[in-house]
Design an enzyme around this catalytic site. Structure first.
Site, PDB file in Angstrom:
ATOM      1  N   ARG A  21     -10.570  -3.501  -4.687  1.00 46.61           N
ATOM      2  CA  ARG A  21     -10.061  -2.221  -5.197  1.00 46.61           C
ATOM      3  C   ARG A  21      -9.830  -2.234  -6.709  1.00 46.61           C
ATOM      4  NH1 ARG A  21      -7.111   1.177  -1.917  1.00 46.61           N
ATOM      5  NH2 ARG A  21      -6.722  -0.608  -0.563  1.00 46.61           N
ATOM      6  N   ARG A  46      -9.895   7.953   3.110  1.00 52.07           N
ATOM      7  CA  ARG A  46      -8.570   7.373   2.873  1.00 52.07           C
ATOM      8  C   ARG A  46      -7.410   8.344   3.134  1.00 52.07           C
ATOM      9  NH1 ARG A  46      -6.911   5.804  -1.474  1.00 52.07           N
ATOM     10  NH2 ARG A  46      -5.813   3.977  -0.717  1.00 52.07           N
ATOM     11  N   TYR A  69      -5.101   6.843   5.951  1.00 49.03           N
ATOM     12  CA  TYR A  69      -3.824   6.235   5.550  1.00 49.03           C
ATOM     13  C   TYR A  69      -2.880   7.232   4.905  1.00 49.03           C
ATOM     14  CZ  TYR A  69      -7.258   2.340   4.851  1.00 49.03           C
ATOM     15  OH  TYR A  69      -8.275   1.437   4.934  1.00 49.03           O
ATOM     16  N   CYS A  72     -14.572  19.494  11.391  1.00 51.29           N
ATOM     17  CA  CYS A  72     -13.763  20.087  12.454  1.00 51.29           C
ATOM     18  C   CYS A  72     -12.688  19.120  12.938  1.00 51.29           C
ATOM     19  CB  CYS A  72     -14.664  20.503  13.607  1.00 51.29           C
ATOM     20  SG  CYS A  72     -15.961  21.599  13.041  1.00 51.29           S
TER      21      CYS A  72
HETATM   22  C1  LIG Z   1     -10.553  -6.510   1.694  1.00 53.82           C
HETATM   23  C2  LIG Z   1     -10.396  -7.922   1.287  1.00 53.82           C
HETATM   24  C3  LIG Z   1     -10.247  -8.253  -0.064  1.00 53.82           C
HETATM   25  C4  LIG Z   1     -10.157  -7.214  -1.152  1.00 53.82           C
HETATM   26  O1  LIG Z   1      -8.975  -6.491  -1.096  1.00 53.82           O
HETATM   27  P1  LIG Z   1      -8.657  -5.421  -2.266  1.00 53.82           P
HETATM   28  O2  LIG Z   1      -7.355  -4.849  -1.884  1.00 53.82           O
HETATM   29  O3  LIG Z   1      -9.746  -4.413  -2.236  1.00 53.82           O
HETATM   30  O4  LIG Z   1      -8.626  -6.179  -3.549  1.00 53.82           O
HETATM   31  C5  LIG Z   1     -10.190  -9.589  -0.397  1.00 53.82           C
HETATM   32  N1  LIG Z   1     -10.256 -10.564   0.547  1.00 53.82           N
HETATM   33  C6  LIG Z   1     -10.373 -10.267   1.856  1.00 53.82           C
HETATM   34  C7  LIG Z   1     -10.437 -11.363   2.841  1.00 53.82           C
HETATM   35  C8  LIG Z   1     -10.449  -8.952   2.272  1.00 53.82           C
HETATM   36  O5  LIG Z   1     -10.555  -8.667   3.568  1.00 53.82           O
END
Ligand SMILES: *Cc1c(COP(=O)(O)O)cnc(C)c1O
Length: 418
Positions: A279, A315, A319, A345
């Site tokens: 992210r 999202r 969430y 829908c």
């Molecule tokens: C999803 C994930 C990440 C990345 O998480 P972010 O919040 O997008 O930085 C890193 N390591 C593992 C094992 C993940 O499942």
């Protein structure tokens, strides 16, 4: 520094006005800034300069080949969670030797493909997974490099759906079982223990949970070394949050300095330090451009019905996530409270609620901070083709995924014979 700014009343991505992108590629369209992605990645790389380190981009956040290509050119490794993602890394010109393979359910076929590609490491999550990796490695006559993903049992203080480091999550190996799993792994001739891994959740906006998790992990590293199990790398996972609204996550450098301090204190400064950010690399580097179709004014709420929906950006529905919404051009009229909703829908099909905006049919709006877990979670629900994706680079715009057509959506289906 923002890579998306209003200039003369019109929202731009780097040097390109968003209405020009909507005109050329249609809506909805995901727009990414190349400079924003590179800058976020370099935040990690620069903070780790002068050490043995590898930043493995967690590509499930956004796995478009152009994004992977860009990061591979910057020297990134990749954190994958499926054989499909490995195929993407290879197709994008990434180095499989810099790939770590995460996830609780790796299939035999996925393990075999990863061993043949020569990945850096499997982040193992259970005893049965160790047995499976060992069996496949034996059959292929190779040694499989492994880490254990430890569940450090710390509270990442984030949304329950994206918290992964607590005891009752499905992720990681319970702290008290970790040593036994390492001992078991170290005895197997087709397994090579190379590292340790943790990942405590996502959208984490404080340094403290990371430091708590690091302390737990480093204590394990110390114990393992006393037993003669020497690790090559320590992987602190991903999860650093971004600003969607008024969150104030630590700067990447601040997080890394805090962790490096703990690593040095334990005398492990010579090991390779790894991170798995997703992210924080792409989230604020992308937005979703959508067009207002209708204004629907009700007794208690007003709706702007736009041409993007929960299938494009899941999202909010999934969430109740908050995304900023900006008018792309200066509004003509007075503002009103509106919910931004899509045409799907489902009552859960909303992108933003209760925002003060002045909108009219035909207006363009941008849903901000949509570069991570946007397109990569998109679906074809309601037989809606997925949005186009473009990458802006200065004054240039590159189409990096064309919009899907209805024919694309049923190309793999067949009618019955006769
Ligand atoms: C999803 C994930 C990440 C990345 O998480 P972010 O919040 O997008 O930085 C890193 N390591 C593992 C094992 C993940 O499942």
């Amino acid at each position: 520094m923002s890579f998306f700014e209003h200039r003369n009343g019109v929202l731009h991505a780097e040097g390109v006005a968003l209405p020009a992108i909507a005109e050329r590629f249609g809506t909805p369209t995901y727009v990414y800034s190349r400079a924003a992605i590179v800058s976020a990645f370099r935040g990690y790389r620069d903070a780790l300069a002068g050490r043995k380190a590898l930043v493995c981009y967690a590509m499930k956040a956004n796995s478009n080949l152009a994004v992977l290509d860009l990061l591979a050119r910057e020297g990134a490794g990749f954190d994958i969670v499926s054989g499909g993602e490995l195929a993407r890394v290879i197709a994008a010109g990434g180095d499989p030797g810099k790939v770590v393979f995460s996830g609780v359910g790796k299939s035999e076929a996925e393990i075999e493909a990863a061993l043949k590609a020569g990945i850096l490491c499997f982040n193992m999550e259970s005893v049965p997974e160790l047995e499976r990796i060992d069996a496949v490695a034996k059959r292929l006559g190779v040694k499989a490099p492994v880490s254990v993903r430890v569940n450090p049992d710390v509270d990442a203080k984030t949304h329950p759906y994206i918290s992964t480091g607590l005891k009752d999550n499905k992720f990681g190996v319970a702290y008290e079982h970790t040593l036994d799993l390492y001992r078991d792994a170290a005895r197997r001739p087709n397994i090579e223990v190379v590292g340790i891994d943790c990942h405590i959740g996502s959208q984490i906006t404080e340094v403290a949970p990371y430091v708590d998790a690091a302390e737990r992990v480093l204590a394990l590293v110390d114990t393992l070394e006393r037993e003669g199990i020497v690790l090559h790398h320590i992987d602190f996972g991903g999860g650093l949050g971004i600003t969607y609204d008024d969150e104030t996550p630590p700067a990447t450098g601040e997080l890394i300095r805090a962790l490096v301090e703990r690593v040095e204190a334990h005398g492990h400064g010579g090991k390779t330090l790894m991170f798995e950010p997703g992210r924080s690399i792409v989230g604020n580097a992308g937005l979703l451009v959508t067009k207002v179709e209708f204004m629907k004014r009700g007794e208690t709420r007003n709706f702007a019905i736009v041409d993007a929906a929960m299938n494009d950006l899941a999202r909010p529905a999934m969430y109740e996530a908050w995304h900023g919404v900006q008018a792309i051009a200066a509004p003509a009229g007075a503002g009103e409270r509106v919910d931004i909703v899509g045409p799907v829908c489902e009552s859960g099909d909303w992108l933003a609620r209760d925002r003060e905006l002045a909108l009219a049919p035909g207006d363009l709006i941008a849903v901000m901070s949509a570069g991570a877990y946007g397109m990569s979670m998109a679906s074809n629900y309601n037989t809606r083709g997925r949005a186009a994706e473009v990458m802006v680079d200065g004054d240039a715009v590159h189409l990096i995924r064309r919009r899907e057509t209805p024919a694309d959506l049923f190309a793999l289906e067949s009618r019955l014979p006769g």
